[in-house]
Motif scaffolding. Structure first.
Motif, PDB file in Angstrom:
ATOM      1  N   GLY A  15      26.322  16.581  42.427  1.00 47.90           N
ATOM      2  CA  GLY A  15      25.325  17.570  42.007  1.00 47.90           C
ATOM      3  C   GLY A  15      25.986  18.873  41.573  1.00 47.90           C
ATOM      4  O   GLY A  15      25.615  19.447  40.546  1.00 47.90           O
ATOM      5  N   ILE A  16      26.985  19.325  42.353  1.00 45.05           N
ATOM      6  CA  ILE A  16      27.666  20.578  42.004  1.00 45.05           C
ATOM      7  C   ILE A  16      28.374  20.421  40.651  1.00 45.05           C
ATOM      8  O   ILE A  16      28.254  21.274  39.768  1.00 45.05           O
ATOM      9  CB  ILE A  16      28.692  20.958  43.093  1.00 45.05           C
ATOM     10  CG1 ILE A  16      27.967  21.278  44.397  1.00 45.05           C
ATOM     11  CG2 ILE A  16      29.530  22.141  42.645  1.00 45.05           C
ATOM     12  CD1 ILE A  16      28.887  21.432  45.587  1.00 45.05           C
ATOM     13  N   ALA A  17      29.086  19.305  40.486  1.00 47.81           N
ATOM     14  CA  ALA A  17      29.805  19.082  39.223  1.00 47.81           C
ATOM     15  C   ALA A  17      28.821  19.006  38.058  1.00 47.81           C
ATOM     16  O   ALA A  17      29.052  19.589  36.987  1.00 47.81           O
ATOM     17  CB  ALA A  17      30.637  17.809  39.304  1.00 47.81           C
ATOM     18  N   ALA A  18      27.703  18.300  38.263  1.00 49.66           N
ATOM     19  CA  ALA A  18      26.701  18.152  37.200  1.00 49.66           C
ATOM     20  C   ALA A  18      26.103  19.512  36.847  1.00 49.66           C
ATOM     21  O   ALA A  18      25.916  19.844  35.666  1.00 49.66           O
ATOM     22  CB  ALA A  18      25.604  17.191  37.638  1.00 49.66           C
ATOM     23  N   PHE A  19      25.819  20.306  37.895  1.00 43.30           N
ATOM     24  CA  PHE A  19      25.269  21.639  37.648  1.00 43.30           C
ATOM     25  C   PHE A  19      26.234  22.460  36.795  1.00 43.30           C
ATOM     26  O   PHE A  19      25.829  23.101  35.826  1.00 43.30           O
ATOM     27  CB  PHE A  19      25.005  22.351  38.989  1.00 43.30           C
ATOM     28  CG  PHE A  19      24.697  23.804  38.833  1.00 43.30           C
ATOM     29  CD1 PHE A  19      23.449  24.213  38.398  1.00 43.30           C
ATOM     30  CD2 PHE A  19      25.666  24.775  39.095  1.00 43.30           C
ATOM     31  CE1 PHE A  19      23.161  25.562  38.226  1.00 43.30           C
ATOM     32  CE2 PHE A  19      25.398  26.117  38.924  1.00 43.30           C
ATOM     33  CZ  PHE A  19      24.143  26.518  38.486  1.00 43.30           C
ATOM     34  N   LEU A  20      27.529  22.432  37.158  1.00 42.76           N
ATOM     35  CA  LEU A  20      28.513  23.225  36.415  1.00 42.76           C
ATOM     36  C   LEU A  20      28.643  22.744  34.970  1.00 42.76           C
ATOM     37  O   LEU A  20      28.796  23.546  34.053  1.00 42.76           O
ATOM     38  CB  LEU A  20      29.873  23.168  37.119  1.00 42.76           C
ATOM     39  CG  LEU A  20      29.940  23.949  38.435  1.00 42.76           C
ATOM     40  CD1 LEU A  20      31.255  23.695  39.153  1.00 42.76           C
ATOM     41  CD2 LEU A  20      29.756  25.448  38.188  1.00 42.76           C
ATOM     42  N   VAL A  31      37.977  24.866  42.460  1.00 40.86           N
ATOM     43  CA  VAL A  31      36.615  24.328  42.396  1.00 40.86           C
ATOM     44  C   VAL A  31      36.627  22.811  42.587  1.00 40.86           C
ATOM     45  O   VAL A  31      35.860  22.260  43.390  1.00 40.86           O
ATOM     46  CB  VAL A  31      35.954  24.697  41.041  1.00 40.86           C
ATOM     47  CG1 VAL A  31      34.621  23.971  40.888  1.00 40.86           C
ATOM     48  CG2 VAL A  31      35.760  26.194  40.941  1.00 40.86           C
ATOM     49  N   ILE A  32      37.540  22.134  41.871  1.00 42.58           N
ATOM     50  CA  ILE A  32      37.530  20.676  41.946  1.00 42.58           C
ATOM     51  C   ILE A  32      38.044  20.199  43.305  1.00 42.58           C
ATOM     52  O   ILE A  32      37.619  19.150  43.795  1.00 42.58           O
ATOM     53  CB  ILE A  32      38.327  20.047  40.778  1.00 42.58           C
ATOM     54  CG1 ILE A  32      37.887  18.593  40.571  1.00 42.58           C
ATOM     55  CG2 ILE A  32      39.824  20.095  41.009  1.00 42.58           C
ATOM     56  CD1 ILE A  32      36.468  18.425  40.159  1.00 42.58           C
ATOM     57  N   SER A  33      38.905  20.986  43.953  1.00 44.88           N
ATOM     58  CA  SER A  33      39.344  20.609  45.300  1.00 44.88           C
ATOM     59  C   SER A  33      38.146  20.601  46.244  1.00 44.88           C
ATOM     60  O   SER A  33      37.981  19.676  47.049  1.00 44.88           O
ATOM     61  CB  SER A  33      40.367  21.605  45.845  1.00 44.88           C
ATOM     62  OG  SER A  33      41.491  21.626  45.036  1.00 44.88           O
ATOM     63  N   PHE A  34      37.327  21.625  46.136  1.00 47.56           N
ATOM     64  CA  PHE A  34      36.145  21.683  46.991  1.00 47.56           C
ATOM     65  C   PHE A  34      35.238  20.480  46.729  1.00 47.56           C
ATOM     66  O   PHE A  34      34.792  19.803  47.661  1.00 47.56           O
ATOM     67  CB  PHE A  34      35.377  22.989  46.733  1.00 47.56           C
ATOM     68  CG  PHE A  34      34.131  23.107  47.555  1.00 47.56           C
ATOM     69  CD1 PHE A  34      34.199  23.485  48.885  1.00 47.56           C
ATOM     70  CD2 PHE A  34      32.882  22.815  47.013  1.00 47.56           C
ATOM     71  CE1 PHE A  34      33.054  23.578  49.664  1.00 47.56           C
ATOM     72  CE2 PHE A  34      31.734  22.902  47.778  1.00 47.56           C
ATOM     73  CZ  PHE A  34      31.823  23.282  49.105  1.00 47.56           C
ATOM     74  N   ILE A  35      34.981  20.202  45.444  1.00 42.74           N
ATOM     75  CA  ILE A  35      34.098  19.090  45.094  1.00 42.74           C
ATOM     76  C   ILE A  35      34.667  17.762  45.604  1.00 42.74           C
ATOM     77  O   ILE A  35      33.966  16.956  46.221  1.00 42.74           O
ATOM     78  CB  ILE A  35      33.876  19.043  43.563  1.00 42.74           C
ATOM     79  CG1 ILE A  35      33.065  20.265  43.124  1.00 42.74           C
ATOM     80  CG2 ILE A  35      33.187  17.756  43.146  1.00 42.74           C
ATOM     81  CD1 ILE A  35      32.923  20.412  41.624  1.00 42.74           C
TER      82      ILE A  35
END
Lengths: 83, 589
Positions: B418-423, B77-81
């Motif tokens: 945004g993705i990290a904040a959403f998660l 997940v963090i690689s994608f972000i």
């Protein structure tokens, strides 16, 4: 000019409102301890306001120790390692 | 049965081919790699894959169990972000080393044997180092070099431990090791260096703030978390970890208060958060281990989110010191919002991710009657809110207006944040999904009234203290300065060593040259050349005197001797032949 545009926190009144709401919330949270029964691990968790006082005192100690003990010990000019 | 691909190989292969793609295709490829890896991971069955016989041992390249799965998932997940975040830099060095670094981290956590573990562990250092060097400043080159030296040193300690351990146990399996022999302690310390234990921690606070804007997102996720994984795998319940973790949670918050470089503030708070995880592993109960793993999972997200928001500000303004920033909520409102979400998550506000994981470790400490630990962790919780929760957003986006009027961050950075904040919020609101993938069955309820109330009181009154200190002017003003830490010993100490060696060895060199080369050799030559003549003339002088030669005659004869000596025409040979004949005669007679 964009610089002249007034933003939310440029207005001192907004800051005063924010701080006011914040202080009221603090008082409310403190008072809640007298109402809510807390299942505890430790004796002093039962004291009303334990977490509130702890949070406050911890931060004050943290800042004072950092400012008056740690900083004088470790502060160096930005180019300290360059020569 | 379809054997799934090893997750590390996907990333390492991507590292090798990514420079050959161009333009939009490259961006697409970069984003597809972690997504492909994720589907591959989710499709893999639990158990051992890629088991290869090696001498008398077995190499297990891909062990998928509940512990490695959690780390594998968050690393994808963090690689994608992180890759989404660095798209606009279009920097092949970052792509390649990012892929290599992520692949190595996956290789470490999926390794089922110590040799595979060690090889990927070393690859971690290589991949990560280039994310520091890629900044191409003098400071980053130097910091990258120091970073490499520390990790290579740590790697050697680890290798020594592994070799001794295999010799002792005749097994190469990477399972619970436990503290006992010297070998186990060496492995323990080798892992501990990557885990940023106190005293060893300065590689982190020294190098991370010097990395590229995107590189630090990768850095904050992998090295320390693989070390946490390794500790959870090999040393669960090691008592000493409780105290190491407590120290880690406590001391960095003081540094974070007086630090001016905001990415260095985050680096200190990274150590502080890893401290919670280390305490949990040391406690070793199911709740504590679960708490550590869950907190590692959450920390990867919210720490990356904070680094990304500060990085976006740095990208737009070119500044990262608190003294140069302020008032940016006006020009970068979305970045500001995401930063505040990250800050709330790390501070463990109810409904944010930190709340559902950090308290598991604290509760476990109280359950085990480690009251001092519990107390220090509570102090650290208030402290982390203070420096990461308030200081970072306040001095960057509010405080005094530094006058920066810049554009909002690029779309890809905003999307990544945004993705990290959403998660962060999703996990905070629906913790059951995170709890479901933890190694042990979870019987923990974070959202009780007393817990929500206690945590809110703690945080609100910390903020209250901050307000009062700031309004009263006691709060330490940001100062353009650096703060020395234990890296002083090798940064200044190495200079002292260098000077010592310079003086000692070069001095020795000079003395040797003077004595041996300049004086000694000449003397030796003179001696070997003139000694026989000198000896002869000294020996002959009294004889000449007795024979009644005049002084003139004596000088002449002495010169004659010296001449013969320099031409080497002494009748030594004649004397030798006579001696041989004499001895021969004696023999035959």
């Amino acid at each position: 000019m964009e610089n002249d545009k007034k933003y939310l926190w440029d207005n001192p009144r907004n800051i005063r409102i924010l701080l006011g709401v914040f202080f009221v919330l603090c008082v409310g949270l403190f008072m809640a301890d007298f109402v809510v029964y807390r299942k505890v691990h430790l004796k002093f968790e039962e004291w009303p306001g334990f977490y509130a006082v702890f949070g406050f005192v911890a931060c004050v100690i943290l800042v004072l120790v950092s400012k008056y003990v740690l900083r004088p010990l470790v502060k160096r000019p930005e180019d300290y390692y360059d020569h | 049965m379809i054997t799934s691909i090893h997750p590390a190989f996907i990333f390492i292969a991507a590292a090798l081919v990514v420079p050959f793609f161009k333009g939009k295709l490259k961006s697409l490829f970069v984003l597809l790699v972690p997504l492909f890896g994720l589907t591959n991971l989710l499709g893999s069955s639990m158990g051992y894959h890629y088991v290869i016989p090696f001498l008398d041992f077995q190499l297990i390249l891909f062990r998928l169990d509940s512990l490695s799965f959690v780390f594998g998932l968050i690393f994808h997940v963090i690689s994608f972000i992180a890759l989404l975040y660095i798209l606009n830099f279009k920097n092949d060095v970052e792509y390649t080393s990012g892929f290599l670094y992520a692949g190595s981290a996956l290789g470490v956590i999926f390794a089922g044997d110590l040799l595979t573990f060690f090889i990927f562990w070393e690859c971690l250092t290589v991949g990560s180092m280039f994310l520091i060097l890629a900044r191409k400043t003098k400071a980053s080159l130097e910091a990258g070099y120091r970073y490499m030296m520390v990790h290579v040193g740590g790697g050697l300690i680890l290798l020594a431990g592994i070799v001794m351990y295999i010799a002792e146990t005749h097994s190469m399996g990477f399972n619970e090791i436990g503290l006992g022999s010297v070998a186990t302690y060496l492995i323990f310390i080798g892992i501990g260096i990557n885990c940023a234990w106190p005293i060893f921690h300065t590689w982190l606070t020294d190098a991370y703030p010097e990395a590229t804007i995107g590189g630090v997102i990768f850095l904050s996720a992998f090295t320390t978390k693989t070390a946490v994984y390794a500790l959870a795998r090999a040393y669960p319940g090691a008592d000493i970890l409780i105290w190491i973790g407590t120290a880690m949670a406590a001391f960095p918050i003081f540094y974070a208060v007086v630090e001016n470089d905001l990415r260095r503030v985050l680096a200190y708070s990274l150590i502080n958060q890893v401290g919670f995880m280390v305490v949990g592993i040391g406690l070793g109960t199911e709740l504590a281990i679960n708490g550590s793993i869950a907190h590692a999972f959450n920390d990867v997200l919210f720490k990356a989110l904070l680094f990304m928001s500060v990085g976006a500000v740095m990208y737009r303004t070119g500044k990262v010191n608190a003294t140069d920033l302020g008032g940016l909520y006006k020009s970068m409102p979305f970045t500001c919002l995401f930063c505040v979400i990250g800050a709330a998550s790390i501070s463990a506000f109810p409904l944010f991710s930190g709340f559902v994981s950090k308290s598991m470790v604290q509760t476990a400490a109280a359950d085990q009657h480690y009251y001092i630990v519990w107390f220090v962790l509570l102090f650290a919780s208030a402290g982390v809110f203070h420096h990461a929760g308030i200081k970072i957003p306040f001095f960057t986006f509010f405080s005094h207006d530094a006058g920066h009027r810049v554009k909002e961050a690029p779309w890809n950075m905003l999307a990544a944040m945004g993705i990290a904040a959403f998660l962060c919020i999703f996990i905070g609101v629906f913790p059951q999904y995170l709890y479901a993938i933890l190694p042990f069955q979870v019987d923990y309820q974070p959202y009780t009234l007393e817990h929500v109330l206690a945590q809110s009181q703690l945080l609100f009154f910390s903020a209250f203290a901050f307000c009062l200190l700031l309004l009263s002017g006691i709060y330490p003003s940001e100062i353009r300065a650096i703060n020395i830490d234990t890296d002083w010993f090798y940064r200044k100490g190495s200079r002292l060593l260098y000077r010592g060696l310079d003086f000692g060895l070069n001095g020795l060199n000079a003395v040797t040259r003077l004595v041996v080369v300049d004086k000694g050799l000449g003397f030796l030559t003179r001696v070997t050349r003139h000694a026989p003549a000198m000896f002869l003339s000294v020996f002959m002088t009294p004889l000449w005197a007795l024979a009644g030669y005049s002084a003139e005659e004596r000088v002449k004869r002495r010169q004659y001797i010296y001449q013969r000596a320099s031409r080497v025409t002494f009748p030594v040979g004649v004397a030798a032949i006579i001696a041989v004949i004499f001895i021969g005669a004696l023999f035959f007679l």
